[in-house]
Motif scaffolding. Structure first.
Motif, PDB file in Angstrom:
ATOM      1  N   UNK A 436      31.088  31.752  35.865  1.00  0.00           N
ATOM      2  CA  UNK A 436      31.801  32.324  34.467  1.00  0.00           C
ATOM      3  C   UNK A 436      30.999  33.646  34.133  1.00  0.00           C
ATOM      4  N   UNK A 437      31.420  34.647  33.865  1.00  0.00           N
ATOM      5  CA  UNK A 437      31.046  35.815  33.513  1.00  0.00           C
ATOM      6  C   UNK A 437      31.964  36.786  32.233  1.00  0.00           C
ATOM      7  N   UNK A 438      31.451  37.821  32.085  1.00  0.00           N
ATOM      8  CA  UNK A 438      32.376  38.617  31.428  1.00  0.00           C
ATOM      9  C   UNK A 438      31.897  39.971  31.884  1.00  0.00           C
ATOM     10  N   UNK A 485      36.619  25.528  35.292  1.00  0.00           N
ATOM     11  CA  UNK A 485      37.053  25.127  33.839  1.00  0.00           C
ATOM     12  C   UNK A 485      38.263  24.256  33.779  1.00  0.00           C
ATOM     13  N   UNK A 486      38.712  23.425  33.008  1.00  0.00           N
ATOM     14  CA  UNK A 486      39.522  22.490  32.870  1.00  0.00           C
ATOM     15  C   UNK A 486      40.830  22.957  31.811  1.00  0.00           C
ATOM     16  N   UNK A 487      40.617  23.918  30.850  1.00  0.00           N
ATOM     17  CA  UNK A 487      41.444  24.353  30.053  1.00  0.00           C
ATOM     18  C   UNK A 487      41.485  25.730  29.968  1.00  0.00           C
ATOM     19  N   UNK A 488      40.394  26.401  29.303  1.00  0.00           N
ATOM     20  CA  UNK A 488      40.251  27.865  28.984  1.00  0.00           C
ATOM     21  C   UNK A 488      39.734  28.592  30.246  1.00  0.00           C
ATOM     22  N   UNK A 489      40.463  29.694  30.698  1.00  0.00           N
ATOM     23  CA  UNK A 489      40.156  30.253  31.922  1.00  0.00           C
ATOM     24  C   UNK A 489      39.415  31.492  31.738  1.00  0.00           C
ATOM     25  N   UNK A 490      39.360  32.368  30.512  1.00  0.00           N
ATOM     26  CA  UNK A 490      38.791  33.422  30.387  1.00  0.00           C
ATOM     27  C   UNK A 490      40.014  34.229  29.833  1.00  0.00           C
ATOM     28  N   UNK A 491      39.796  35.698  29.866  1.00  0.00           N
ATOM     29  CA  UNK A 491      40.658  36.500  29.022  1.00  0.00           C
ATOM     30  C   UNK A 491      40.662  38.049  29.686  1.00  0.00           C
ATOM     31  N   UNK A 492      41.749  38.542  29.278  1.00  0.00           N
ATOM     32  CA  UNK A 492      41.545  40.193  29.731  1.00  0.00           C
ATOM     33  C   UNK A 492      41.999  40.989  28.435  1.00  0.00           C
ATOM     34  N   UNK A 493      41.264  42.081  28.522  1.00  0.00           N
ATOM     35  CA  UNK A 493      41.802  43.089  27.055  1.00  0.00           C
ATOM     36  C   UNK A 493      41.659  44.493  27.812  1.00  0.00           C
ATOM     37  N   UNK A 494      42.773  44.964  28.653  1.00  0.00           N
ATOM     38  CA  UNK A 494      42.881  46.278  28.989  1.00  0.00           C
ATOM     39  C   UNK A 494      43.445  47.052  27.877  1.00  0.00           C
ATOM     40  N   UNK A 540      43.519  33.266  28.887  1.00  0.00           N
ATOM     41  CA  UNK A 540      44.112  32.287  30.001  1.00  0.00           C
ATOM     42  C   UNK A 540      43.859  30.970  29.186  1.00  0.00           C
ATOM     43  N   UNK A 541      44.602  30.384  28.629  1.00  0.00           N
ATOM     44  CA  UNK A 541      44.225  29.057  27.907  1.00  0.00           C
ATOM     45  C   UNK A 541      45.081  28.133  28.364  1.00  0.00           C
ATOM     46  N   UNK A 542      46.203  28.307  29.346  1.00  0.00           N
ATOM     47  CA  UNK A 542      46.985  27.268  29.723  1.00  0.00           C
ATOM     48  C   UNK A 542      47.032  26.841  31.214  1.00  0.00           C
ATOM     49  N   UNK A 597      36.254  34.392  46.783  1.00  0.00           N
ATOM     50  CA  UNK A 597      36.103  33.484  47.722  1.00  0.00           C
ATOM     51  C   UNK A 597      36.614  32.119  47.699  1.00  0.00           C
ATOM     52  N   UNK A 598      36.120  31.528  46.486  1.00  0.00           N
ATOM     53  CA  UNK A 598      36.525  30.080  46.344  1.00  0.00           C
ATOM     54  C   UNK A 598      37.190  30.206  45.192  1.00  0.00           C
ATOM     55  N   UNK A 599      37.974  31.086  44.666  1.00  0.00           N
ATOM     56  CA  UNK A 599      38.943  30.742  43.401  1.00  0.00           C
ATOM     57  C   UNK A 599      40.165  29.880  44.026  1.00  0.00           C
ATOM     58  N   UNK A 600      40.352  29.054  43.349  1.00  0.00           N
ATOM     59  CA  UNK A 600      41.622  27.922  43.351  1.00  0.00           C
ATOM     60  C   UNK A 600      42.796  28.102  42.576  1.00  0.00           C
ATOM     61  N   UNK A 601      42.728  28.942  41.628  1.00  0.00           N
ATOM     62  CA  UNK A 601      43.786  28.877  40.510  1.00  0.00           C
ATOM     63  C   UNK A 601      45.004  29.431  41.266  1.00  0.00           C
ATOM     64  N   UNK A 602      45.104  30.443  42.216  1.00  0.00           N
ATOM     65  CA  UNK A 602      46.290  30.698  43.042  1.00  0.00           C
ATOM     66  C   UNK A 602      47.351  29.745  43.599  1.00  0.00           C
TER      67      UNK A 602
END
Length: 758
Positions: A436-438, A485-494, A540-542, A597-602
């Motif tokens: 997890x990072x920002x 994570x199990x609920x909140x996954x982060x966010x994006x502010x472009x 990304x809360x859902x 390399x190990x992201x599973x959300x897709x």
């Protein structure tokens, strides 16, 4: 590591030794050139010798070596005193070069009110440090000033210089915020004061002015102003110096300067700086190759050209470049272990912050040892600019014109930390692999033009009129990932484009009623605007909640090695209303440049690819369309089924960011000055200042988007002061009292709000 990366890294290491070597070589060349410049010119055609009795006696102070010692050596019988006369110092010249120490205080010259004057003649609170003062008291960067100036606080928040004077300042360094204390470099306003640590070299003086500067300094000088004045090129002088500093944490710091005259009317000056030191924090986690935060690998250089064809006209062109790199800032988070009871894994067992932990500060062996995890934190800042200054003395009227263009790019990845490593801390089994990072990617391009017409300092009525133009374009991206994570996954502010502008006209004057009594006043009218269009605030809360074969919840991986956001280059920055799960998934995928390399959300958002036919390759789950990801086989059937049943799967929050604010300000000042004696001044002033209004991130409610604009911050300041030089100019005693009255004072805090109407 690629070849290009290896070469870049090698250059970064060797540049730290290259700077002092180049400076030393430049010093030798200058010394040679200076010596050559002092040699007499070759003799012209020999003229008839004058009668010996009419030749004037030789002056030892003016004697020079002959151009051809072999041919023109003095006779052997010449008195020895004449042979050594060239080494005799002129006592009068020496006395002038090194004046006798009388114990009197030096005069401090400042330009805090845009005119050169003695600090004791300025009706306001200010502090000034010359280059010698800065070196003597150990001030090596702008943040060190806070230890020497009363009422000044300077902090460093993620590379941004945050200045407070008399408690007035701002810590909002996003594209939405503006400083409340105006920072200037050679009198030119800096809207984004990043990189000031590495700009602090070859300095003539630094001026700190307390209180509102709404008329003369103008934009966002609500609390005061700080002006860093660099050394200009010197006409007709060769100069060079070099300096090296070595300290703890393997610190290596080099800086130097060279000044070269090119004829009588032109001179150039170059200065350079570099600093490297190891991290100030130690990584106490099991991933040994993660470097701790707060290392530095920075360099900067500055070049200036000065042209003065006649005494009444001067043109100055300068360029500066700053690069700051390192491992960024994380902190230690002492609050938890020192104020809350916790189990052996660091998990609080009591929700109250008032319950003391058995630990005390004395129990912590190394307060700089923190538990780093995930990816390596890092920061990279590039800040450069060019400026032009023109000055013309037309006799009864003086003209000044300045222009500047600056470009700043700041990129940061915070990495991850579980905080302080203290006795009993073991962390969770999975914490070393938490990615997890920002992320922060901010760019600013600003243009400033200022024109001033003023009366000379010798006039009884000293007036100034001027105009100021400022324009800034910013692009900003803030991103966050919450790994495992199990609920909140982060966010994006472009935020692709945030525009800000200021147009002002001002007039200021001081009138000598009598020689010892003066009145002063000024007014400034400013039109400010700021707007942001096409931005997005998404959380990304859902996340879908996967389960294993035994029915247990499984953590979702997001942000592992190789992950990257697109930043402001997304194609989709809004959702239709109403929107479908396909719309929401596509918006999320559109912002991802590469998955880790190990992201599973897709695999939980996109349908599984069909099994390949015999001998055929496996089809990918994701495909790239115009450089952006999409589900190759459509949305995952589980999400579609949930939506068909009336649910809202992957219910992310996505709010467009379109804001605009503009306002007209009128700032003014007035005051009285009374000379009680040649060395004693009594003054009283009333002045105003403002900080531009703005807007918060847009929120939504039952009625749609909620207006989040806020008004400009205004202050009116009353100050009464006295300045005195006593005891034959051996004691300087200044005192002042002030009172501020605010309107719409702005504070910043982050709170959690509850829809539908926050």
């Amino acid at each position: 590591m690629t070849t290009a990366t290896r070469q870049s890294t090698r250059f970064a290491r060797e540049a730290n030794w290259l700077v002092p070597c180049v400076l030393a070589a430049a010093g030798v060349l200058l010394a040679s050139e200076a010596a050559h410049a002092q040699d007499p010119a070759p003799p012209e055609e020999e003229a008839p010798a004058a009668p010996p009795e009419e030749a004037p006696p030789a002056d030892p102070a003016e004697a020079t070596a002959p151009s051809d010692p072999a041919a023109e050596a003095p006779a052997a019988e010449a008195p020895p005193a004449e042979a050594s006369a060239e080494l005799t110092l002129d006592e009068a010249a020496l006395a002038e070069a090194v004046p006798e120490d009388t114990g009197e205080l030096d005069e401090v010259v400042v330009t805090v009110d845009r005119r050169r004057k003695n600090l004791q003649d300025y009706s306001g609170t200010a502090a000034a440090f010359s280059e010698r003062d800065l070196s003597r008291v150990g001030i090596q960067n702008v943040r060190d000033l806070a230890t020497k100036v009363p009422g000044l606080q300077i902090g460093n928040q993620e590379g941004n210089t945050e200045i407070y004077i008399r408690g007035v300042g701002s810590d909002n360094n996003t594209e939405l915020g503006d400083p409340a204390v105006a920072l200037h470099l050679d009198g030119i306003y800096l809207p984004r004061p990043r990189g000031m640590g590495a700009m602090f070299f070859d300095i003539a003086r630094v001026e700190v002015n307390s209180g509102p500067q709404g008329t003369l300094r103008g934009r966002n000088a609500l609390g005061g102003s700080v002006n860093i004045v660099t050394n200009e090129p010197k006409l007709g002088e060769y100069e060079a110096n070099a300096e090296a500093t070595f300290g703890t944490f393997a610190q290596r710091r080099y800086q130097g300067m060279v000044n070269i005259p090119l004829g009588d009317a032109l001179a150039i000056r170059g200065a350079a700086f570099s600093e490297v030191h190891d991290p100030h924090w130690e990584n106490g986690g099991p991933i040994y190759d993660i470097k701790g935060p707060e290392s530095i690998d920075s360099y900067a250089f500055r070049g200036q050209v000065k042209w003065q064809p006649v005494s009444a006209f001067t043109a100055l062109v300068g360029y500066d470049f700053t690069r700051e790199r390192g491992t960024g800032w994380l902190g230690a988070n002492f609050q938890g272990p020192l104020t809350r009871r916790a189990d052996v894994n660091g998990t609080p067992t009591d929700a109250s912050d008032d319950v003391p932990d058995p630990l005390s500060p004395e129990d912590i062996e190394n307060p700089r040892r923190i538990y780093n995890r995930g990816q390596q934190s890092g920061v990279d800042l590039k800040h450069h600019g060019v400026r032009v200054g023109l000055n013309l003395d037309a006799g009864p009227v003086l003209f000044e014109a300045t222009g500047s263009y600056r470009d700043m790019r700041f990129v940061q990845n915070n990495g991850g930390s579980a905080g302080l490593v203290y006795p009993g801390f073991t962390g969770d089994a999975g914490t070393p692999d938490n990615f997890g990072s920002s992320y922060w990617d901010q760019g600013s391009r600003s243009t400033i033009v200022e024109l001033r017409v003023l009366a000379p300092d010798t006039a009884r009525f000293r007036w100034t009129v001027g105009g100021f133009f400022f324009d800034e374009e910013q692009d900003t991206f803030l991103g966050q990932t919450s790994d495992q994570s199990r609920g909140f996954g982060g966010g994006e502010f472009p935020m692709p484009l945030t525009e800000g502008g200021s147009l002002a006209g001002y007039a200021d004057a001081t009138f000598d009623v009598v020689e010892t009594f003066r009145v002063l006043g000024g007014v400034r009218v400013t039109q400010e605007d700021k707007s942001r269009n096409g931005g997005l605030w998404a959380l990304w809360t859902g996340w879908p909640q996967p389960v294993d074969a035994a029915g247990n919840n499984v953590n979702v991986r997001f942000g592992t090695e190789g992950f990257a956001y697109h930043g402001v280059d997304s194609n989709i920055l809004s959702l239709p209303n109403p929107n479908t799960v396909t719309d929401r998934v596509n918006l999320f995928l559109d912002g991802i440049k590469s998955f880790g390399a190990r992201d599973t959300i897709p695999q939980y958002l996109c349908a599984d690819p069909p099994a390949p036919a015999a001998g055929e390759p496996q089809q990918q789950r994701l495909e790239l369309i115009d450089g952006h990801f999409r589900c190759a086989n459509g949305i995952h059937p589980t999400l579609l089924a949930d939506e068909a049943a009336g649910g809202t799967p992957f219910g992310i929050q996505a709010v467009p960011q379109n804001n605009q604010v503009d306002a007209l300000y009128v700032d003014w000042r007035g005051g009285l000055e009374l000379d009680l004696s040649p060395d004693s001044l009594l003054y009283g002033t009333v002045s105003t200042g403002h900080k531009a209004g703005g807007f918060n991130d847009t929120a939504t409610g039952t009625g749609g988007l909620i207006d989040t604009n806020y008004d400009p911050e205004d202050v009116i300041a009353f100050e009464l002061g006295s300045k005195n030089v006593l005891f034959d100019r051996r004691l300087r005693l200044n005192a002042s009292a002030f009172y501020y009255r605010y309107t719409n004072q702005v504070f910043q805090t982050i709170v959690s709000v509850t829809p539908p109407d926050p």
